[in-house]
Design a protein around this motif. Structure first.
Motif, PDB file in Angstrom:
ATOM      1  N   HIS A  45       0.702  -1.346   0.116  1.00 18.90           N
ATOM      2  CA  HIS A  45       0.189   0.006  -0.053  1.00 18.90           C
ATOM      3  C   HIS A  45       0.750   1.210   0.056  1.00 18.90           C
ATOM      4  CE1 HIS A  45      -2.960  -3.089   0.915  1.00 18.90           C
ATOM      5  NE2 HIS A  45      -2.260  -3.193   2.008  1.00 18.90           N
ATOM      6  N   VAL A  46       0.510   2.415  -0.331  1.00 19.77           N
ATOM      7  CA  VAL A  46       1.153   3.572  -0.564  1.00 19.77           C
ATOM      8  C   VAL A  46       0.359   4.529   0.174  1.00 19.77           C
ATOM      9  CG1 VAL A  46       2.154   5.049  -2.343  1.00 19.77           C
ATOM     10  CG2 VAL A  46       1.789   2.710  -2.813  1.00 19.77           C
ATOM     11  N   LEU A  47       1.036   5.705   0.686  1.00 17.72           N
ATOM     12  CA  LEU A  47       0.728   6.734   1.263  1.00 17.72           C
ATOM     13  C   LEU A  47       1.308   8.056   0.447  1.00 17.72           C
ATOM     14  CD1 LEU A  47      -0.530   8.476   3.552  1.00 17.72           C
ATOM     15  CD2 LEU A  47       1.402   8.133   4.917  1.00 17.72           C
ATOM     16  N   ILE A  48       0.433   8.705  -0.234  1.00 18.07           N
ATOM     17  CA  ILE A  48       0.936   9.925  -0.904  1.00 18.07           C
ATOM     18  C   ILE A  48       0.556  11.181  -0.155  1.00 18.07           C
ATOM     19  CG2 ILE A  48       0.699  11.294  -3.186  1.00 18.07           C
ATOM     20  CD1 ILE A  48      -0.475   8.530  -4.367  1.00 18.07           C
ATOM     21  N   GLU A  49       1.579  11.936   0.158  1.00 19.18           N
ATOM     22  CA  GLU A  49       1.592  13.030   1.417  1.00 19.18           C
ATOM     23  C   GLU A  49       2.120  14.316   0.745  1.00 19.18           C
ATOM     24  OE1 GLU A  49       2.598  12.476   5.581  1.00 19.18           O
ATOM     25  OE2 GLU A  49       4.413  13.404   4.802  1.00 19.18           O
ATOM     26  N   ASP A  50       1.437  15.332   0.783  1.00 22.10           N
ATOM     27  CA  ASP A  50       1.696  16.478   0.281  1.00 22.10           C
ATOM     28  C   ASP A  50       1.002  17.616   0.514  1.00 22.10           C
ATOM     29  OD1 ASP A  50       3.724  18.699  -1.232  1.00 22.10           O
ATOM     30  OD2 ASP A  50       4.400  16.737  -2.285  1.00 22.10           O
ATOM     31  N   VAL A  51       1.227  18.894  -0.068  1.00 19.78           N
ATOM     32  CA  VAL A  51       0.332  20.035  -0.127  1.00 19.78           C
ATOM     33  C   VAL A  51      -0.848  19.870  -0.783  1.00 19.78           C
ATOM     34  CG1 VAL A  51       2.029  21.526   0.782  1.00 19.78           C
ATOM     35  CG2 VAL A  51       1.790  21.236  -1.519  1.00 19.78           C
ATOM     36  N   PRO A  52      -1.949  20.598  -0.572  1.00 22.84           N
ATOM     37  CA  PRO A  52      -3.235  20.341  -1.644  1.00 22.84           C
ATOM     38  C   PRO A  52      -2.794  20.930  -2.880  1.00 22.84           C
ATOM     39  CG  PRO A  52      -3.670  21.387   0.493  1.00 22.84           C
ATOM     40  CD  PRO A  52      -2.252  21.488   0.637  1.00 22.84           C
ATOM     41  N   ALA A 152      -3.563   5.622  -0.137  1.00 20.83           N
ATOM     42  CA  ALA A 152      -4.209   6.640   0.571  1.00 20.83           C
ATOM     43  C   ALA A 152      -3.194   8.418   0.216  1.00 20.83           C
ATOM     44  CB  ALA A 152      -3.995   6.319   1.977  1.00 20.83           C
ATOM     45  N   THR A 153      -4.155   9.323   0.367  1.00 22.80           N
ATOM     46  CA  THR A 153      -3.511  10.709   0.442  1.00 22.80           C
ATOM     47  C   THR A 153      -3.966  11.554   1.528  1.00 22.80           C
ATOM     48  OG1 THR A 153      -5.753  11.514  -0.512  1.00 22.80           O
ATOM     49  CG2 THR A 153      -4.181  10.654  -2.076  1.00 22.80           C
ATOM     50  N   GLN A 154      -2.921  12.218   2.093  1.00 24.48           N
ATOM     51  CA  GLN A 154      -3.281  13.209   3.150  1.00 24.48           C
ATOM     52  C   GLN A 154      -2.480  14.594   2.657  1.00 24.48           C
ATOM     53  OE1 GLN A 154      -1.809  12.057   6.874  1.00 24.48           O
ATOM     54  NE2 GLN A 154       0.212  11.783   6.417  1.00 24.48           N
ATOM     55  N   ASN A 155      -3.208  15.459   3.325  1.00 24.78           N
ATOM     56  CA  ASN A 155      -2.410  17.077   3.033  1.00 24.78           C
ATOM     57  C   ASN A 155      -1.486  17.161   4.187  1.00 24.78           C
ATOM     58  OD1 ASN A 155      -4.092  17.385   0.743  1.00 24.78           O
ATOM     59  ND2 ASN A 155      -5.683  18.297   2.075  1.00 24.78           N
ATOM     60  N   LEU A 179       5.057  14.516  -3.770  1.00 19.27           N
ATOM     61  CA  LEU A 179       5.167  14.742  -4.924  1.00 19.27           C
ATOM     62  C   LEU A 179       5.987  16.182  -5.254  1.00 19.27           C
ATOM     63  CD1 LEU A 179       1.494  14.271  -6.327  1.00 19.27           C
ATOM     64  CD2 LEU A 179       3.433  12.746  -6.450  1.00 19.27           C
ATOM     65  N   GLY A 180       5.711  17.241  -4.421  1.00 20.31           N
ATOM     66  CA  GLY A 180       6.397  18.688  -4.570  1.00 20.31           C
ATOM     67  C   GLY A 180       5.464  19.309  -5.826  1.00 20.31           C
ATOM     68  N   TYR A 181       5.955  20.445  -5.656  1.00 17.40           N
ATOM     69  CA  TYR A 181       5.519  21.505  -6.804  1.00 17.40           C
ATOM     70  C   TYR A 181       6.169  21.152  -8.011  1.00 17.40           C
ATOM     71  CZ  TYR A 181       3.238  24.504  -3.263  1.00 17.40           C
ATOM     72  OH  TYR A 181       2.427  24.851  -2.256  1.00 17.40           O
ATOM     73  N   PRO A 182       5.479  21.532  -9.117  1.00 22.68           N
ATOM     74  CA  PRO A 182       6.304  21.169 -10.358  1.00 22.68           C
ATOM     75  C   PRO A 182       7.262  22.541 -10.965  1.00 22.68           C
ATOM     76  CG  PRO A 182       3.844  21.983 -10.857  1.00 22.68           C
ATOM     77  CD  PRO A 182       4.094  21.658  -9.167  1.00 22.68           C
ATOM     78  N   GLY A 183       8.102  22.207 -11.734  1.00 28.80           N
ATOM     79  CA  GLY A 183       8.880  23.309 -12.219  1.00 28.80           C
ATOM     80  C   GLY A 183       7.884  24.127 -13.299  1.00 28.80           C
ATOM     81  N   ILE A 184       8.597  25.316 -13.677  1.00 28.90           N
ATOM     82  CA  ILE A 184       7.831  26.101 -14.394  1.00 28.90           C
ATOM     83  C   ILE A 184       7.530  25.491 -15.879  1.00 28.90           C
ATOM     84  CG2 ILE A 184       8.145  28.532 -15.632  1.00 28.90           C
ATOM     85  CD1 ILE A 184       9.976  29.440 -13.584  1.00 28.90           C
ATOM     86  N   ARG A 185       8.335  24.732 -16.580  1.00 31.57           N
ATOM     87  CA  ARG A 185       7.998  24.300 -18.012  1.00 31.57           C
ATOM     88  C   ARG A 185       7.157  23.111 -17.602  1.00 31.57           C
ATOM     89  NH1 ARG A 185       7.650  26.958 -20.956  1.00 31.57           N
ATOM     90  NH2 ARG A 185       6.752  25.235 -21.968  1.00 31.57           N
ATOM     91  N   GLU A 186       7.110  22.623 -16.371  1.00 34.28           N
ATOM     92  CA  GLU A 186       6.081  21.434 -16.171  1.00 34.28           C
ATOM     93  C   GLU A 186       4.952  21.827 -15.929  1.00 34.28           C
ATOM     94  OE1 GLU A 186       8.026  19.459 -12.797  1.00 34.28           O
ATOM     95  OE2 GLU A 186       9.420  18.198 -14.127  1.00 34.28           O
ATOM     96  N   GLU A 187       4.798  22.891 -15.112  1.00 31.65           N
ATOM     97  CA  GLU A 187       3.414  23.725 -14.780  1.00 31.65           C
ATOM     98  C   GLU A 187       2.830  24.000 -16.211  1.00 31.65           C
ATOM     99  OE1 GLU A 187       1.315  26.288 -11.478  1.00 31.65           O
ATOM    100  OE2 GLU A 187       3.637  26.058 -11.408  1.00 31.65           O
ATOM    101  N   ALA A 188       3.676  24.755 -16.927  1.00 30.34           N
ATOM    102  CA  ALA A 188       3.266  25.181 -18.025  1.00 30.34           C
ATOM    103  C   ALA A 188       2.560  24.148 -19.066  1.00 30.34           C
ATOM    104  CB  ALA A 188       4.457  26.030 -18.979  1.00 30.34           C
TER     105      ALA A 188
END
Length: 325
Positions: A45-52, A152-155, A179-188
């Motif tokens: 099982h996996v726990l994915i944890e990061d900001v919303p 499962a996910t949690q903020n 996961l973390g925030y994407p880079g500028i090119r990734e977000e574009a």
């Protein structure tokens, strides 16, 4: 070498196909996707944890759509009851008998969304399902379908109406992904994909349920040398001896690290695990299971730092025995 999916004839390993399929919807998160796939292959099982808003739920949905398995989503809230997940017995006045109606937990692939928004009694109802692949209701045991994978996910920043996950439950997650925030090119690129249809709409299954079960069986056959088993045990012992850690890695954590290393080796096309498989996955497998001491928390220490120090101090096994395996 990994077996190939019968749904494809390109000669490409099915794990690579699965990763590339998920990447059609999830941008710039190759490492997180690979670790989720490794956990699925290991049957964990996996726990994915990061900001919303960083794509936690999107990642799980993309994985579910790329697998031909039954999928269900449980939105965890403070008023959720255990029976809302496991199911309940319904009385039939005509037959004067009770019939068990299965809840959403009876699926091959379950998304437990915002798991930390539900109280301890509901979280405790997951322990038997996660460890034994079954649930007990009204004195009767009901097996869950195979495979059974809970993601499962949690903020991490929203503390209102949230509950801390108990150590016993955290220990049942094979690994934790951030996961973390994407880079500028990734977000574009993310913005460019937001057309009339969701990126999820283009996904189709690349792995059937029977194939996934076969892959999981093959992963268990990956050779783990005795020296590597000793290496894992030494790493776990190092966390228990550390003055920064109040609760070290359990034997279940050691087994999880070995299973994850087997899955990593399988995805690399090897029939044997190597120390780098263990070193790469140790933080994801062990960190969420460790409890820092009060002094370590005061000093701003992290579990990842302790694991890095344990990896640095623990001698790496020689390669000659693995080469002969």
């Amino acid at each position: 070498m990994p077996i190939l999916s019968s749904s494809w004839d390109r000669g490409e390993p099915v794990t690579d196909l699965l990763i590339r399929q998920v990447e059609k919807a999830v941008v710039g998160k190759r490492e997180a996707i690979e670790r989720c796939v490794a956990a699925i292959l290991a049957g964990g099982h996996v726990l994915i944890e990061d900001v919303p808003g960083t794509g936690k739920t999107l990642l799980v949905k993309a994985l579910a759509r790329s697998l031909d398995c039954g999928f269900s989503r449980i939105q965890f809230t403070p008023d959720l009851l255990p029976a809302d997940m496991t199911g309940t017995s319904i009385y039939h006045p005509v037959t004067h008998s009770f019939e068990f109606r299965k809840g959403p937990l009876f699926a091959h692939f379950v998304l437990a969304d915002e798991l930390n928004r539900t109280p301890a009694r509901v979280q405790a109802a997951l322990l038997e399902a996660m460890e034994e692949g079954q649930i007990t209701a009204d004195g009767e045991t009901h097996p869950l379908p195979r495979p059974f994978i809970l993601i499962a996910t949690q903020n991490t920043v929203d503390g209102e109406s949230t509950y801390t996950l108990p150590e016993a439950q955290l220990d049942r997650f094979l690994l934790r992904v951030r996961l973390g925030y994407p880079g500028i090119r990734e977000e574009a690129d993310i913005l460019a994909r937001q057309g009339e249809k969701s990126p999820l709409d283009q996904l189709r299954p690349v792995l059937m349920r029977e194939e996934l079960l076969a892959l999981q069986a093959n992963v268990r056959k990956i050779h783990v040398d005795e020296t590597l088993r000793d290496y894992i045990a030494l790493l776990a012992a190092a966390t228990r001896r550390s003055p920064d850690i109040a609760l070290g890695a359990s034997p279940r954590a050691s087994v999880a690290l070995m299973r994850a290393a087997q899955a990593k080796a399988f995805m690399a096309g090897r029939g044997y695990a190597v120390p780098d498989d263990i070193k790469e996955l140790a933080p994801a497998v062990l960190a969420h299971r460790l409890v820092l001491s009060p002094s370590a928390r005061y000093e701003g220490r992290t579990a990842e730092q302790t694991i890095a120090e344990a990896l640095e101090r623990t001698p790496v096994p020689a390669a000659d025995r693995r080469a002969r395996a």
